[in-house]
Design a protein around this motif. Structure first.
Motif, PDB file in Angstrom:
ATOM      1  N   LYS A 238      52.763  37.565  40.305  1.00 25.56           N
ATOM      2  CA  LYS A 238      51.367  37.170  40.466  1.00 25.56           C
ATOM      3  C   LYS A 238      50.651  38.277  41.222  1.00 25.56           C
ATOM      4  CE  LYS A 238      51.710  32.151  40.380  1.00 25.56           C
ATOM      5  NZ  LYS A 238      50.618  31.869  39.488  1.00 25.56           N
TER       6      LYS A 238
ATOM      7  N   LEU B  93      42.923  44.541  37.409  1.00 27.06           N
ATOM      8  CA  LEU B  93      43.588  43.807  36.337  1.00 27.06           C
ATOM      9  C   LEU B  93      44.679  44.680  35.747  1.00 27.06           C
ATOM     10  CD1 LEU B  93      40.611  42.104  34.496  1.00 27.06           C
ATOM     11  CD2 LEU B  93      42.291  41.027  35.982  1.00 27.06           C
TER      12      LEU B  93
ATOM     13  N   ASP C 174      47.066  29.823  42.667  1.00 31.52           N
ATOM     14  CA  ASP C 174      45.909  30.075  41.804  1.00 31.52           C
ATOM     15  C   ASP C 174      44.644  29.944  42.642  1.00 31.52           C
ATOM     16  OD1 ASP C 174      45.453  27.294  42.137  1.00 31.52           O
ATOM     17  OD2 ASP C 174      46.690  26.872  40.390  1.00 31.52           O
TER      18      ASP C 174
ATOM     19  N   ILE D 235      44.354  36.862  41.131  1.00 30.96           N
ATOM     20  CA  ILE D 235      43.759  37.642  40.043  1.00 30.96           C
ATOM     21  C   ILE D 235      44.377  37.273  38.704  1.00 30.96           C
ATOM     22  CG2 ILE D 235      43.414  39.946  39.086  1.00 30.96           C
ATOM     23  CD1 ILE D 235      43.380  40.982  41.970  1.00 30.96           C
ATOM     24  N   GLN D 236      45.705  37.389  38.592  1.00 32.55           N
ATOM     25  CA  GLN D 236      46.337  37.080  37.313  1.00 32.55           C
ATOM     26  C   GLN D 236      47.839  36.900  37.450  1.00 32.55           C
ATOM     27  OE1 GLN D 236      45.560  41.246  35.613  1.00 32.55           O
ATOM     28  NE2 GLN D 236      47.168  40.502  34.277  1.00 32.55           N
ATOM     29  N   ASP D 237      48.386  36.155  36.475  1.00 37.47           N
ATOM     30  CA  ASP D 237      49.831  36.052  36.312  1.00 37.47           C
ATOM     31  C   ASP D 237      50.289  37.212  35.451  1.00 37.47           C
ATOM     32  OD1 ASP D 237      50.237  33.618  37.667  1.00 37.47           O
ATOM     33  OD2 ASP D 237      49.666  32.465  35.899  1.00 37.47           O
TER      34      ASP D 237
END
Length: 181
Positions: free
Chosen positions: A63, A114, A21, A75-77
């Protein structure tokens, strides 16, 4: 975990660990696959993490990170993939990212780095697993060079299937989108 290396013709140099993260937490899990976006600015790690948040079990199958030089930003899971994304592929223009698990293929739209869930590749109805077509374990997934099709191949039934990109109107939002059927 995952590590970033610099590669030259004659040398491989360790640079740093890839964090879980943006707080720098060490990624402590097996990484099954890595895929870079066509422009090289984004990459995804396939893994399988199950964590409890309160009483709810949360599955993280991949991820997503951005990379610039040696700077890596989480950026994101990618959640709700009950198994790790065993195979991943970006479309040639980087607008779509496909994940395969044992029984499903999910396609995500990529915008501003995203991911937004776009569609499932299915047998005949929207959420029917592909196990009936491929048996168990989807072995490979690839976009065509023009990004208009996805080819999926299975291990146990020796089958490959082609899915084409088609336009549709989202009934909830009224937005024009593309998905693979």
């Amino acid at each position: 975990g995952a590590k970033l290396y610099s590669v030259t013709e004659s040398d491989l140099t360790y640079i740093k660990n890839i964090p879980a993260d943006n707080e720098g937490t060490t990624l402590k899990t097996t990484v099954h696959d890595v895929v870079f976006s066509p422009d090289g600015k984004t990459f995804c790690l396939s893994l399988n993490i199950a964590v409890y948040i309160g009483e709810n079990l949360k599955h993280i199958g991949a991820k997503m990170y951005s990379i610039q030089g040696t700077d890596i930003t989480f950026i994101q899971d990618i959640e709700n993939i009950t198994y790790c994304a065993s195979n991943m592929a970006f479309s040639p223009n980087g607008n779509f990212l496909a994940f395969s698990t044992e029984f499903h293929v999910r396609v995500f739209s990529v915008s501003d780095t995203l991911l937004k869930h776009n569609s499932y590749l299915c047998a005949d109805n929207l959420y029917e697993p592909l196990i009936g077509i491929f048996g168990r374990d989807i072995e490979t997934i690839s976009f065509s060079p023009d990004g208009e099709m996805i080819v999926v191949g299975g291990r146990f039934k020796n089958v490959a299937k082609i899915y084409k990109k088609v336009p549709y109107i989202d009934e909830k939002t009224g937005e024009y989108n593309l998905r693979f059927n």
